[in-house]
Design a protein around this motif. Structure first.
Motif, PDB file in Angstrom:
ATOM      1  N   GLY A   7      53.796  70.339  39.353  1.00  0.00           N
ATOM      2  CA  GLY A   7      52.922  69.442  40.093  1.00  0.00           C
ATOM      3  C   GLY A   7      53.625  68.138  40.390  1.00  0.00           C
ATOM      4  O   GLY A   7      54.852  68.020  40.236  1.00  0.00           O
ATOM      5  N   HIS A   8      52.840  67.127  40.789  1.00  0.00           N
ATOM      6  CA  HIS A   8      53.414  65.862  41.248  1.00  0.00           C
ATOM      7  C   HIS A   8      54.006  65.006  40.119  1.00  0.00           C
ATOM      8  O   HIS A   8      53.791  65.283  38.943  1.00  0.00           O
ATOM      9  N   THR A   9      54.742  63.960  40.530  1.00  0.00           N
ATOM     10  CA  THR A   9      55.260  62.967  39.582  1.00  0.00           C
ATOM     11  C   THR A   9      54.070  62.316  38.866  1.00  0.00           C
ATOM     12  O   THR A   9      52.948  62.344  39.369  1.00  0.00           O
ATOM     13  N   PRO A  11      52.398  63.363  36.235  1.00  0.00           N
ATOM     14  CA  PRO A  11      51.453  64.484  36.328  1.00  0.00           C
ATOM     15  C   PRO A  11      50.111  64.188  35.659  1.00  0.00           C
ATOM     16  O   PRO A  11      50.052  63.535  34.623  1.00  0.00           O
ATOM     17  N   ASP A  12      49.038  64.691  36.277  1.00  0.00           N
ATOM     18  CA  ASP A  12      47.707  64.635  35.672  1.00  0.00           C
ATOM     19  C   ASP A  12      47.377  66.025  35.120  1.00  0.00           C
ATOM     20  O   ASP A  12      48.209  66.932  35.153  1.00  0.00           O
ATOM     21  N   SER A  13      46.147  66.180  34.659  1.00  0.00           N
ATOM     22  CA  SER A  13      45.772  67.463  34.043  1.00  0.00           C
ATOM     23  C   SER A  13      45.830  68.598  35.056  1.00  0.00           C
ATOM     24  O   SER A  13      46.237  69.716  34.722  1.00  0.00           O
ATOM     25  N   ASP A  14      45.445  68.339  36.305  1.00  0.00           N
ATOM     26  CA  ASP A  14      45.483  69.388  37.322  1.00  0.00           C
ATOM     27  C   ASP A  14      46.924  69.866  37.555  1.00  0.00           C
ATOM     28  O   ASP A  14      47.183  71.067  37.669  1.00  0.00           O
ATOM     29  N   SER A  15      47.865  68.919  37.612  1.00  0.00           N
ATOM     30  CA  SER A  15      49.268  69.283  37.841  1.00  0.00           C
ATOM     31  C   SER A  15      49.851  70.088  36.672  1.00  0.00           C
ATOM     32  O   SER A  15      50.599  71.046  36.883  1.00  0.00           O
ATOM     33  N   ILE A  16      49.521  69.694  35.463  1.00  0.00           N
ATOM     34  CA  ILE A  16      50.067  70.388  34.280  1.00  0.00           C
ATOM     35  C   ILE A  16      49.392  71.749  34.091  1.00  0.00           C
ATOM     36  O   ILE A  16      50.058  72.789  33.981  1.00  0.00           O
ATOM     37  N   ILE A  71      52.480  72.648  43.171  1.00  0.00           N
ATOM     38  CA  ILE A  71      51.026  72.653  43.004  1.00  0.00           C
ATOM     39  C   ILE A  71      50.500  71.226  42.923  1.00  0.00           C
ATOM     40  O   ILE A  71      51.136  70.364  42.314  1.00  0.00           O
ATOM     41  N   ASP A  72      49.392  70.969  43.595  1.00  0.00           N
ATOM     42  CA  ASP A  72      48.688  69.680  43.532  1.00  0.00           C
ATOM     43  C   ASP A  72      49.383  68.562  44.316  1.00  0.00           C
ATOM     44  O   ASP A  72      49.073  67.398  44.114  1.00  0.00           O
ATOM     45  N   PHE A  73      50.301  68.883  45.217  1.00  0.00           N
ATOM     46  CA  PHE A  73      50.905  67.853  46.091  1.00  0.00           C
ATOM     47  C   PHE A  73      51.729  68.528  47.189  1.00  0.00           C
ATOM     48  O   PHE A  73      52.134  69.683  47.046  1.00  0.00           O
ATOM     49  N   HIS A  94      45.241  70.650  47.176  1.00  0.00           N
ATOM     50  CA  HIS A  94      43.928  70.245  47.695  1.00  0.00           C
ATOM     51  C   HIS A  94      43.964  68.813  48.223  1.00  0.00           C
ATOM     52  O   HIS A  94      42.937  68.140  48.249  1.00  0.00           O
ATOM     53  N   HIS A  95      45.141  68.333  48.614  1.00  0.00           N
ATOM     54  CA  HIS A  95      45.264  66.999  49.212  1.00  0.00           C
ATOM     55  C   HIS A  95      45.514  67.120  50.716  1.00  0.00           C
ATOM     56  O   HIS A  95      45.712  68.213  51.232  1.00  0.00           O
ATOM     57  N   LYS A  96      45.572  65.977  51.366  1.00  0.00           N
ATOM     58  CA  LYS A  96      45.998  65.972  52.759  1.00  0.00           C
ATOM     59  C   LYS A  96      47.388  66.599  52.828  1.00  0.00           C
ATOM     60  O   LYS A  96      48.162  66.503  51.873  1.00  0.00           O
ATOM     61  N   PHE A 202      49.498  57.195  38.934  1.00  0.00           N
ATOM     62  CA  PHE A 202      50.001  56.333  40.008  1.00  0.00           C
ATOM     63  C   PHE A 202      50.666  57.189  41.065  1.00  0.00           C
ATOM     64  O   PHE A 202      51.453  58.077  40.745  1.00  0.00           O
ATOM     65  N   LYS A 203      50.335  56.934  42.331  1.00  0.00           N
ATOM     66  CA  LYS A 203      50.972  57.705  43.410  1.00  0.00           C
ATOM     67  C   LYS A 203      51.475  56.770  44.498  1.00  0.00           C
ATOM     68  O   LYS A 203      50.793  55.827  44.873  1.00  0.00           O
ATOM     69  N   ASP A 204      52.656  57.090  45.006  1.00  0.00           N
ATOM     70  CA  ASP A 204      53.205  56.361  46.150  1.00  0.00           C
ATOM     71  C   ASP A 204      52.895  57.119  47.430  1.00  0.00           C
ATOM     72  O   ASP A 204      52.956  58.354  47.459  1.00  0.00           O
TER      73      ASP A 204
END
Ligand code: MG
Ligand code: MG
Ligand code: MG
Length: 306
Positions: A7-9, A11-16, A71-73, A94-96, A202-204
């Motif tokens: 998942g993304h940098t 990571p949150d629970s969805d990414s992990i 996944i997730d990004f 599930h993002h843009k 945090f997301k950029d």
């Protein structure tokens, strides 16, 4: 050669959990995949992993030459730095739609639902693969986290349906209570440093030539921040300067009052005010009633301004 799933940098629970659940599914389908992560495990995710007796995916930040699923990004700004040298086999998100492109056709499961794990659940159903009990429990938690126990405007009927079915598999009766337990863990902000807090979720985002960083902390009572606002702001200033960001925003979300206190540090404060049609107070803050989702209620309005 194994395929890596991450998942993304930050990571949150969805990414992990998504890396773990998608990897399990892919392996059942005969692929050789390994769940990985791009950063540290946050306290909420640690709670979930411990509760269901799972170990965290391994840390992997270099992917050049590897086959990968995301996944997730789907944003370059949330990817490993060498993502352009990886071979992306698929995206579940599930993002843009972000700015990642591929040179070969790929498997895409991108849907406007509240959580990537809702989509993974649908993939399990599509392939008629059973979900193990503990994994179902973790996927349930990921959905409860991303949808803020169904309160977020990003939550759809598909998310609540997935939760119901996952709770049955996991044999968890009161899953809203489990969600609350998770958010109480998440609300323990006093044991973290201000820097850890700003960067925890945090997301950029690239908007034009500007980098806009947006952090979010979701708690059951905003008063936990009363004594630490100034140190949080000092850290926002450091983070803004480090990477030459145009703007750093921090959303302090009260999941009971269902709104967010927005902390602003920007080269163009007016653009931020215009985005949400508000005036900041003398501390460069504003309460946004009903705002709980960065994805749906913050980013699209910022993008219009930039
Ligand atoms: Mg996420
Ligand atoms: Mg998500
Ligand atoms: Mg979130």
């Amino acid at each position: 050669m194994a395929t890596y799933i991450f998942g993304h940098t930050t990571p949150d629970s969805d990414s992990i959990v998504g890396a773990l659940s998608l990897s399990y599914l892919k392996n059942q389908l005969g692929e050789d995949t390994i769940a990985t992560r791009q950063g540290d495990i946050n306290p909420e995710t640690a709670f979930i992993l411990e509760k269901f007796d799972y170990t965290a995916p391994e840390l992997k930040t270099k992917v050049a030459g590897e086959d990968v699923y995301l996944i997730d990004f789907s944003d370059l700004a949330q990817s490993p730095k060498d993502i352009k040298e990886a071979n992306i086999l698929g995206i579940v998100d599930h993002h843009k739609l972000g700015d990642i492109t591929t040179s070969a056709p790929l498997e895409c499961w991108i849907r406007p639902v509240g959580c990537s794990n809702t989509i993974v659940k649908q993939m399990f159903d599509y392939h008629e693969i059973e979900i193990p009990k503990a994994l179902a429990g973790m996927m349930l938690c990921a959905i409860l986290s991303d949808t803020v126990i169904f309160k977020s405007p990003t939550c759809t009927k598909e998310d609540t349906k997935a939760c119901k079915e996952l709770a049955e598999i996991a044999e968890i009766e009161d899953y809203k209570a489990l969600g609350m337990e998770m958010f109480i863990v998440k609300s323990d902000v006093l044991s973290a440093t201000p820097r850890e807090l700003v960067l925890r979720d945090f997301k950029d985002f690239k908007m034009g030539d500007n980098t806009i960083g947006v952090g979010q902390l979701e708690v059951v009572d905003l008063s936990v921040f009363d004594t630490m606002k100034e140190t949080l702001k000092a850290e926002m200033k450091n983070i803004k300067e480090e990477e030459g960001r145009h703007t750093v925003l921090l959303l302090l979300t009260d999941i009971m009052k269902e709104g967010s206190q927005l902390l602003v540090l920007s080269d163009e404060t007016l653009k931020i005010e215009n985005a949400f049609n508000v005036k900041l107070d003398e501390n460069a803050e504003v309460w946004l009633n009903g705002v709980m989702s960065r994805k749906k209620q913050i980013i699209p309005f910022l993008e219009k301004q930039f």
